[in-house]
Design a protein around this motif. Structure first.
Motif, mmCIF file in Angstrom:
data_model
loop_
_atom_site.group_PDB
_atom_site.id
_atom_site.type_symbol
_atom_site.label_atom_id
_atom_site.label_comp_id
_atom_site.label_asym_id
_atom_site.label_seq_id
_atom_site.Cartn_x
_atom_site.Cartn_y
_atom_site.Cartn_z
ATOM 1 N N ALA A 54 7.096 -56.090 11.235
ATOM 2 C CA ALA A 54 7.829 -57.341 11.461
ATOM 3 C C ALA A 54 6.869 -58.524 11.526
ATOM 4 C CB ALA A 54 8.645 -57.242 12.743
ATOM 5 N N VAL A 55 5.742 -58.350 12.205
ATOM 6 C CA VAL A 55 4.751 -59.426 12.291
ATOM 7 C C VAL A 55 4.200 -59.747 10.908
ATOM 8 C CG1 VAL A 55 2.454 -60.005 13.182
ATOM 9 C CG2 VAL A 55 4.148 -58.951 14.685
ATOM 10 N N ASP A 61 6.276 -64.963 5.390
ATOM 11 C CA ASP A 61 7.449 -65.846 5.306
ATOM 12 C C ASP A 61 8.708 -65.117 4.817
ATOM 13 O OD1 ASP A 61 6.053 -68.013 6.254
ATOM 14 O OD2 ASP A 61 5.382 -68.608 4.244
ATOM 15 N N GLU A 62 8.889 -63.896 5.280
ATOM 16 C CA GLU A 62 10.105 -63.145 4.989
ATOM 17 C C GLU A 62 10.849 -62.909 6.299
ATOM 18 O OE1 GLU A 62 9.415 -59.600 2.795
ATOM 19 O OE2 GLU A 62 8.162 -60.597 1.304
ATOM 20 N N LYS A 63 12.093 -62.492 6.194
ATOM 21 C CA LYS A 63 12.900 -62.260 7.390
ATOM 22 C C LYS A 63 12.581 -60.882 7.988
ATOM 23 C CE LYS A 63 16.602 -65.209 5.796
ATOM 24 N NZ LYS A 63 18.019 -65.318 5.459
ATOM 25 N N PRO A 64 12.187 -60.845 9.258
ATOM 26 C CA PRO A 64 11.789 -59.577 9.873
ATOM 27 C C PRO A 64 12.903 -58.910 10.695
ATOM 28 C CG PRO A 64 11.083 -61.351 11.251
ATOM 29 C CD PRO A 64 11.762 -61.976 10.049
ATOM 30 N N PHE A 65 14.158 -59.324 10.486
ATOM 31 C CA PHE A 65 15.233 -58.836 11.357
ATOM 32 C C PHE A 65 15.400 -57.322 11.287
ATOM 33 C CE2 PHE A 65 16.644 -63.234 10.305
ATOM 34 C CZ PHE A 65 16.355 -63.774 11.550
ATOM 35 N N ILE A 70 14.937 -51.965 13.815
ATOM 36 C CA ILE A 70 14.510 -50.559 13.765
ATOM 37 C C ILE A 70 13.467 -50.289 14.850
ATOM 38 C CG2 ILE A 70 13.363 -48.804 12.344
ATOM 39 C CD1 ILE A 70 16.205 -49.370 11.503
ATOM 40 N N GLY A 71 12.571 -51.231 15.097
ATOM 41 C CA GLY A 71 11.585 -51.067 16.163
ATOM 42 C C GLY A 71 12.230 -50.941 17.524
#
Length: 91
Positions: A54-55, A61-65, A70-71
């Protein structure tokens, strides 16, 4: 002949209730491939990996949702396994 003598000694031995309970506990422990603690640790490691992903997605610059979701799921499952492990150790 020696085997028959050993078998007769084993068959004639009186078994106490405590020994029966101990053998039942041993059988229960051998049914699992991994202990609850080991399983929980694996889920925690997976959770950390998804948070790192996610980081990295944030940096790119992408969405880490999805990675964060999942984390969190792996973190919750790991906590549940640790609670189960603590319950088994208290008994």
């Amino acid at each position: 002949m020696a085997k028959k003598a050993k078998l007769e000694k084993i068959e004639n031995k009186k078994v106490t209730k405590k020994e029966v309970k101990e053998t039942k506990k041993e059988v229960k422990k051998t049914n699992r491939l991994l202990t609850y603690k080991q399983t929980a640790i694996l889920y925690f490691v997976c959770s950390v990996c998804w948070f790192i992903s996610a980081v990295l997605n944030i940096v790119a610059d992408e969405k880490p949702f999805f990675d964060i979701a999942i984390g969190v799921v792996f973190l919750i499952i790991g906590i549940l396994y640790m609670v189960k492990w603590n319950k088994d150790n208290c008994k």
